[in-house]
Design a protein around this motif. Structure first.
Motif, PDB file in Angstrom:
ATOM      1  N   MET A  54       0.827  -1.217   0.000  1.00 25.96           N
ATOM      2  CA  MET A  54       0.000   0.000   0.000  1.00 25.96           C
ATOM      3  C   MET A  54       0.859   1.265   0.000  1.00 25.96           C
ATOM      4  N   THR A  55       0.483   2.210  -0.826  1.00 28.41           N
ATOM      5  CA  THR A  55       1.231   3.474  -0.881  1.00 28.41           C
ATOM      6  C   THR A  55       1.022   4.266   0.399  1.00 28.41           C
ATOM      7  N   ARG A  56       2.093   4.838   0.896  1.00 23.97           N
ATOM      8  CA  ARG A  56       1.984   5.651   2.102  1.00 23.97           C
ATOM      9  C   ARG A  56       1.424   7.038   1.757  1.00 23.97           C
ATOM     10  N   VAL A  57       0.570   7.526   2.650  1.00 20.04           N
ATOM     11  CA  VAL A  57      -0.037   8.839   2.415  1.00 20.04           C
ATOM     12  C   VAL A  57       0.033   9.679   3.685  1.00 20.04           C
TER      13      VAL A  57
ATOM     14  N   CYS B 271       3.156  15.084  -4.590  1.00 16.24           N
ATOM     15  CA  CYS B 271       2.369  16.028  -3.808  1.00 16.24           C
ATOM     16  C   CYS B 271       1.067  16.310  -4.552  1.00 16.24           C
ATOM     17  N   LEU B 272      -0.058  16.261  -3.839  1.00 11.04           N
ATOM     18  CA  LEU B 272      -1.349  16.607  -4.442  1.00 11.04           C
ATOM     19  C   LEU B 272      -1.886  17.877  -3.796  1.00 11.04           C
ATOM     20  N   ASP B 273      -2.057  18.917  -4.617  1.00  9.68           N
ATOM     21  CA  ASP B 273      -2.686  20.166  -4.168  1.00  9.68           C
ATOM     22  C   ASP B 273      -4.156  20.062  -4.587  1.00  9.68           C
ATOM     23  N   SER B 274      -4.978  19.482  -3.721  1.00  9.14           N
ATOM     24  CA  SER B 274      -6.362  19.209  -4.132  1.00  9.14           C
ATOM     25  C   SER B 274      -7.144  20.502  -4.367  1.00  9.14           C
ATOM     26  N   GLY B 275      -6.747  21.581  -3.677  1.00  2.00           N
ATOM     27  CA  GLY B 275      -7.418  22.864  -3.891  1.00  2.00           C
ATOM     28  C   GLY B 275      -7.321  23.302  -5.349  1.00  2.00           C
ATOM     29  N   ALA B 276      -6.194  22.949  -5.997  1.00  2.00           N
ATOM     30  CA  ALA B 276      -6.004  23.340  -7.400  1.00  2.00           C
ATOM     31  C   ALA B 276      -7.089  22.698  -8.271  1.00  2.00           C
ATOM     32  N   LEU B 277      -7.485  21.464  -7.936  1.00  5.03           N
ATOM     33  CA  LEU B 277      -8.520  20.801  -8.740  1.00  5.03           C
ATOM     34  C   LEU B 277      -9.866  21.510  -8.599  1.00  5.03           C
TER      35      LEU B 277
ATOM     36  N   TRP C  19     -10.127  10.577  -8.884  1.00  2.00           N
ATOM     37  CA  TRP C  19      -9.000  11.274  -9.528  1.00  2.00           C
ATOM     38  C   TRP C  19      -7.949  11.616  -8.460  1.00  2.00           C
ATOM     39  N   GLN C  20      -8.420  12.145  -7.341  1.00  2.28           N
ATOM     40  CA  GLN C  20      -7.494  12.499  -6.256  1.00  2.28           C
ATOM     41  C   GLN C  20      -6.817  11.261  -5.704  1.00  2.28           C
ATOM     42  N   ARG C  21      -7.587  10.194  -5.534  1.00  5.89           N
ATOM     43  CA  ARG C  21      -6.990   8.960  -4.976  1.00  5.89           C
ATOM     44  C   ARG C  21      -5.925   8.397  -5.901  1.00  5.89           C
ATOM     45  N   ALA C  22      -6.096   8.618  -7.207  1.00  2.09           N
ATOM     46  CA  ALA C  22      -5.140   8.071  -8.176  1.00  2.09           C
ATOM     47  C   ALA C  22      -3.766   8.737  -8.082  1.00  2.09           C
ATOM     48  N   PHE C  23      -3.668   9.846  -7.366  1.00  2.00           N
ATOM     49  CA  PHE C  23      -2.371  10.499  -7.182  1.00  2.00           C
ATOM     50  C   PHE C  23      -1.475   9.692  -6.237  1.00  2.00           C
ATOM     51  N   ALA C  24      -2.071   8.805  -5.463  1.00  2.00           N
ATOM     52  CA  ALA C  24      -1.296   8.014  -4.496  1.00  2.00           C
ATOM     53  C   ALA C  24      -0.541   6.901  -5.208  1.00  2.00           C
TER      54      ALA C  24
ATOM     55  N   ALA D  98       3.515   4.797  -5.287  1.00  2.00           N
ATOM     56  CA  ALA D  98       4.756   4.572  -4.543  1.00  2.00           C
ATOM     57  C   ALA D  98       5.814   5.601  -4.954  1.00  2.00           C
ATOM     58  N   PRO D  99       6.704   6.033  -4.072  1.00  2.00           N
ATOM     59  CA  PRO D  99       6.809   5.565  -2.691  1.00  2.00           C
ATOM     60  C   PRO D  99       5.790   6.215  -1.749  1.00  2.00           C
ATOM     61  N   GLY D 100       5.218   7.362  -2.101  1.00  2.00           N
ATOM     62  CA  GLY D 100       4.248   7.965  -1.183  1.00  2.00           C
ATOM     63  C   GLY D 100       3.692   9.272  -1.705  1.00  2.00           C
ATOM     64  N   LEU D 101       2.655   9.740  -1.020  1.00  4.13           N
ATOM     65  CA  LEU D 101       1.980  10.975  -1.433  1.00  4.13           C
ATOM     66  C   LEU D 101       1.746  11.875  -0.234  1.00  4.13           C
ATOM     67  N   VAL D 102       2.017  13.165  -0.419  1.00  2.00           N
ATOM     68  CA  VAL D 102       1.604  14.167   0.562  1.00  2.00           C
ATOM     69  C   VAL D 102       0.439  14.923  -0.079  1.00  2.00           C
ATOM     70  N   ALA D 103      -0.737  14.902   0.558  1.00  2.00           N
ATOM     71  CA  ALA D 103      -1.922  15.515  -0.044  1.00  2.00           C
ATOM     72  C   ALA D 103      -2.431  16.635   0.842  1.00  2.00           C
ATOM     73  N   ASP D 104      -2.648  17.820   0.250  1.00  2.00           N
ATOM     74  CA  ASP D 104      -3.184  18.905   1.067  1.00  2.00           C
ATOM     75  C   ASP D 104      -4.550  19.361   0.578  1.00  2.00           C
ATOM     76  N   GLY D 105      -5.389  19.790   1.529  1.00  2.00           N
ATOM     77  CA  GLY D 105      -6.740  20.221   1.178  1.00  2.00           C
ATOM     78  C   GLY D 105      -7.602  20.479   2.392  1.00  2.00           C
ATOM     79  N   ARG D 106      -8.876  20.093   2.287  1.00  2.00           N
ATOM     80  CA  ARG D 106      -9.821  20.291   3.391  1.00  2.00           C
ATOM     81  C   ARG D 106     -10.318  18.964   3.950  1.00  2.00           C
ATOM     82  N   ASP D 107     -10.381  17.950   3.051  1.00  2.00           N
ATOM     83  CA  ASP D 107     -10.970  16.661   3.441  1.00  2.00           C
ATOM     84  C   ASP D 107     -10.043  15.505   3.108  1.00  2.00           C
ATOM     85  N   MET D 108      -8.745  15.774   3.026  1.00  2.00           N
ATOM     86  CA  MET D 108      -7.798  14.714   2.634  1.00  2.00           C
ATOM     87  C   MET D 108      -7.787  13.589   3.666  1.00  2.00           C
ATOM     88  N   GLY D 109      -7.728  13.965   4.954  1.00  2.00           N
ATOM     89  CA  GLY D 109      -7.665  12.948   6.001  1.00  2.00           C
ATOM     90  C   GLY D 109      -9.017  12.373   6.380  1.00  2.00           C
TER      91      GLY D 109
END
Ligand code: DC
Length: 222
Positions: free
Chosen positions: A1-4, A30-36, A109-114, A116-127
């Motif tokens: 599993m990819t680390r997030v 890195c995923l900047d979900s706000g950009a989407l 679409w956002q989940r597909a950014f995850a 290997a080796p890992g993803l740092v995701a920023d936004g409002r509802d990432m966690g």
């Protein structure tokens, strides 16, 4: 599993800077979900689609041709990096982000950014919604005045127009909308490390975040 690792927080809390710094340090994506959401707002405005047309909005959000390249963002082949960073674009994003159909269209679409080796995701509802199983969750806040000041500095640096009093008001308005919408409202996810950054420098925030990451993934630091 990819680390997030997820970094959530209100507008201007510094999550983008921290997420990018952390991703670089770890060599992760890195995923900047706000950009989407900003791109969805822009694409909808260009197509003349309003908030009263949720199905059409979702179609636009789900079918945008987006490319992140060399730190720039392209929508249907056009460089819109500056356009999506304006306050108007932020507010348009916050409005389309309250439409459940749009959030659903962007979810996978956002989940597909995850990867290997890992993803740092920023936004409002990432966690809370997009990556509920993330290994590390951070919730970053700062006072509205401090966030407005940071946004003011950012906009000025980019040569964009800005008014501080107006920014404080807009930030409060956006907090209100992002926190009170019915789907995926802005709130600290369970188990998140809360960092109040009003009085902290970027390096001090990064230090607290790295400590949490080190506890969760000690092998990354050997
Ligand atoms: O992080 P930002 O300011 O670029 O986000 C712009 C808007 O997009 C924000 O006001 C709310 C929305 N958004 C969201 O609802 N969920 C996310 N994960 C990221 C952003």
């Amino acid at each position: 599993m990819t680390r997030v690792i997820t970094i959530d927080g209100p507008s201007g809390s510094g999550k983008g800077t921290i997420a990018a710094g952390l991703a670089e340090r770890l060599g992760w994506r890195c995923l900047d979900s706000g950009a989407l959401y900003r791109l969805s707002g822009l694409a909808a405005a260009r197509a003349g689609i309003g908030l009263e047309q949720p199905t059409e909005l979702a179609q636009i959000a789900g079918n945008m041709q987006v490319e992140f390249r060399d730190g720039r963002v392209f929508l249907d082949g056009e460089d819109v990096s500056l356009d999506i960073r304006s306050e108007t674009a932020g507010n348009a994003a916050s409005r389309v982000a309250a439409v459940p159909e749009v959030r659903a269209a962007l979810l996978e679409w956002q989940r597909a950014f995850a990867r290997a080796p890992g993803l740092v995701a920023d936004g409002r509802d990432m966690g809370s919604v997009v990556f509920p199983d993330a290994g590390v969750k951070i919730f970053l806040t700062a006072s509205p005045e401090e966030r407005a000041q940071r946004r003011y500095n950012q906009l000025k640096e980019k040569g964009l127009d800005a008014n501080l009093a107006c920014l404080v008001e807009k930030i409060r308005e956006r907090d209100e909308r992002d926190s009170n919408r019915s789907v995926a409202p802005l709130k600290a996810p369970e188990g998140a490390l809360k960092v109040e950054s009003t009085e902290l420098s970027i390096d001090e925030v990064l230090e607290q975040v790295l400590k949490k990451v080190r506890d969760a993934y000690p092998d990354l630091f050997r």
